[in-house]
Design an enzyme around this catalytic site. Structure first.
Site, PDB file in Angstrom:
ATOM      1  N   ASN A   1      98.771  71.064 113.814  1.00 39.54           N
ATOM      2  CA  ASN A   1      97.055  69.790 114.422  1.00 39.54           C
ATOM      3  C   ASN A   1      97.763  68.450 114.504  1.00 39.54           C
ATOM      4  OD1 ASN A   1      95.009  68.010 113.813  1.00 39.54           O
ATOM      5  ND2 ASN A   1      94.964  68.637 111.186  1.00 39.54           N
TER       6      ASN A   1
ATOM      7  N   ARG B   1      94.455  73.351 115.529  1.00 36.50           N
ATOM      8  CA  ARG B   1      92.790  72.670 115.910  1.00 36.50           C
ATOM      9  C   ARG B   1      92.552  72.555 116.853  1.00 36.50           C
ATOM     10  NH1 ARG B   1      91.554  67.299 112.911  1.00 36.50           N
ATOM     11  NH2 ARG B   1      89.107  67.167 112.593  1.00 36.50           N
TER      12      ARG B   1
ATOM     13  N   HIS C   1      84.266  69.013 111.171  1.00 40.83           N
ATOM     14  CA  HIS C   1      84.847  69.991 110.158  1.00 40.83           C
ATOM     15  C   HIS C   1      84.765  71.213 110.195  1.00 40.83           C
ATOM     16  CE1 HIS C   1      84.285  64.832 109.133  1.00 40.83           C
ATOM     17  NE2 HIS C   1      85.692  65.528 109.161  1.00 40.83           N
TER      18      HIS C   1
ATOM     19  N   ARG D   1      83.332  54.500 110.688  1.00 43.34           N
ATOM     20  CA  ARG D   1      82.509  54.817 111.584  1.00 43.34           C
ATOM     21  C   ARG D   1      81.032  54.703 110.928  1.00 43.34           C
ATOM     22  NH1 ARG D   1      84.540  61.295 112.989  1.00 43.34           N
ATOM     23  NH2 ARG D   1      86.405  60.298 111.979  1.00 43.34           N
TER      24      ARG D   1
ATOM     25  N   GLU E   1      92.468  73.050 105.099  1.00 42.94           N
ATOM     26  CA  GLU E   1      92.134  73.516 106.810  1.00 42.94           C
ATOM     27  C   GLU E   1      92.933  74.040 107.351  1.00 42.94           C
ATOM     28  OE1 GLU E   1      89.490  69.880 108.441  1.00 42.94           O
ATOM     29  OE2 GLU E   1      90.532  69.366 107.333  1.00 42.94           O
TER      30      GLU E   1
END
Length: 389
Positions: A8, A79, A168, A229, A371
């Site tokens: 990742n 990823r 996600h 964000r 993940e």
């Protein structure tokens, strides 16, 4: 069984995990026990920063590959944040695919370039090992057109790829499937709302294993309030900032992506610090907490109505797994919908577990996302030969 390295590659860090014993036929993989074994894991941080870690991502990948035993490696799973409309499933990377992912950089300028660097360097250093791209957006390719379409001029939207993609995806896929496992029911028969609450945050409605609604949109900016964000915003705010405040597009981009959310409201992007200040009576922290939790509750109610039948709600990721006050406030006043949290289970227990009373019509779970394991599983499924028919 496969031995899979998961990479990742972020903008300034590189996370890795090496699994052994990944089973392509295991629909609910869980690390440890009878599941895959983690042989090595870690994070290389501050890549390219003065006085920090490795000078660049190539150096970081070389550092990782030098420190772990790759004997018997089956493949490498990467990823990739944005797959656009082109990639709906894990894909074996060749020069053509690499070029197509490169073409998608304008849709994810903060994420895809770093993902591509990780792929490029690993392909160079491990030329005989299959490289697989696993896309955050792929899980949401099942979104109905009504959920993916923005109400703007159709020709303009098609020309510039403007639609809801969602993100996600690997986390929502893993957690929703794990929820069905804990419920003891087939994945294809379970409706869930998954809440991935980390520095980035998103909600997802999953009906029978298919994403049917998600809060993030064309980019990972829309939806829930996040660490830095803004989440949902009236588009007029952007016009006001440009026309009246005189901010450039890049300045507005920086404001909404890096100086908003919890950071913009409190000066701290870490929910732990926000909760500490709230407990000390800081009004800014209290307001940020209420804005954050109200946004979650808004999506939960909307997704409940959309699904029609809700079998479980699951919290995951850093905030979702560890911030009990957030979980309690986010589902406050939903008892009439059959959604209740047990204070003792919510505050005093750990691990994958229900935090609702046993009598609650709609179970609420906390499940640690994984993940990397989801990427390893999807990589193995792609690389495992299947008999014809």
């Amino acid at each position: 069984m496969s031995r899979i390295l998961v990479v990742n590659s972020g903008s300034s860090s590189l996370k890795y995990r090496l699994y052994d014993g990944v089973d392509a036929d295991d629909e609910t993989p869980v690390a440890g026990g009878d599941g895959p074994v983690v042989l090595a894991q870690g994070t290389v941080e501050r890549i390219g920063e003065p006085g920090g870690g490795p000078a660049n991502h190539e150096s970081a990948v070389r550092q990782v590959l030098d420190r772990i035993d790759l004997t018997g490696l089956t493949g490498v799973g990467h990823r990739v944040v944005h797959g656009g409309q082109r990639f709906a499933e894990p894909t074996l990377v060749d020069d053509e695919v690499f070029g197509e992912i490169t073409d998608l950089v304008p849709l994810a300028p903060l994420h895809n370039p770093a993902n591509l660097t990780g792929i490029a360097v690993t392909r160079q250093l491990l030329p005989g090992v299959p490289q697989v791209a696993v896309f955050d957006t792929a899980f949401h390719r099942t979104l109905p057109e009504a959920a993916a379409t923005y109400a703007i001029d159709t020709e303009t939207a098609h020309r510039y790829g403007i639609r809801r993609y969602g993100f996600h995806g690997t986390s929502h896929a893993y957690v929703s499937r794990r929820t069905a496992m804990l419920l003891g029911r087939p994945y294809g028969q379970v409706n869930t709302i998954t809440l991935h609450l980390g520095n980035g945050a998103s909600a997802c409605a999953v009906a029978g294993g298919r994403s049917v609604a998600t809060s993030m949109g064309m980019a990972p900016l829309e939806g829930l309030v996040m660490g830095t964000r803004s989440g949902d915003l009236d588009p007029t705010v952007v016009l006001q900032l440009q026309r009246v405040a005189g901010l450039s597009v890049d300045e507005i981009d920086d404001l909404l992506n890096h100086r908003s959310g919890l950071l913009g409201l409190t000066g701290a992007n870490d929910m732990r610090e926000v909760l500490r200040r709230r407990a000390a009576g800081d009004p800014a922290a209290e307001l940020a907490f209420q804005v954050y939790c109200q946004r979650i509750r808004f999506y939960v109610g909307g997704y409940y109505a959309l699904l029609g039948r809700l079998d479980a709600i699951t919290f995951t990721a850093g905030v979702g797994e560890h911030a009990a006050p957030v979980r309690a406030a986010a589902l406050e006043n939903l008892t009439h919908l059959g959604i209740t949290i047990d204070p003792d289970r919510n505050n005093n227990q750990s691990g994958d577990r229900p935090i609702s009373p046993d009598t609650s019509p709609t179970p609420v779970y906390v499940i640690a996302t994984n993940e990397e394991l989801e990427i390893a599983h999807q990589t193995t499924r792609l690389l495992t030969p299947r008999p014809p028919g």
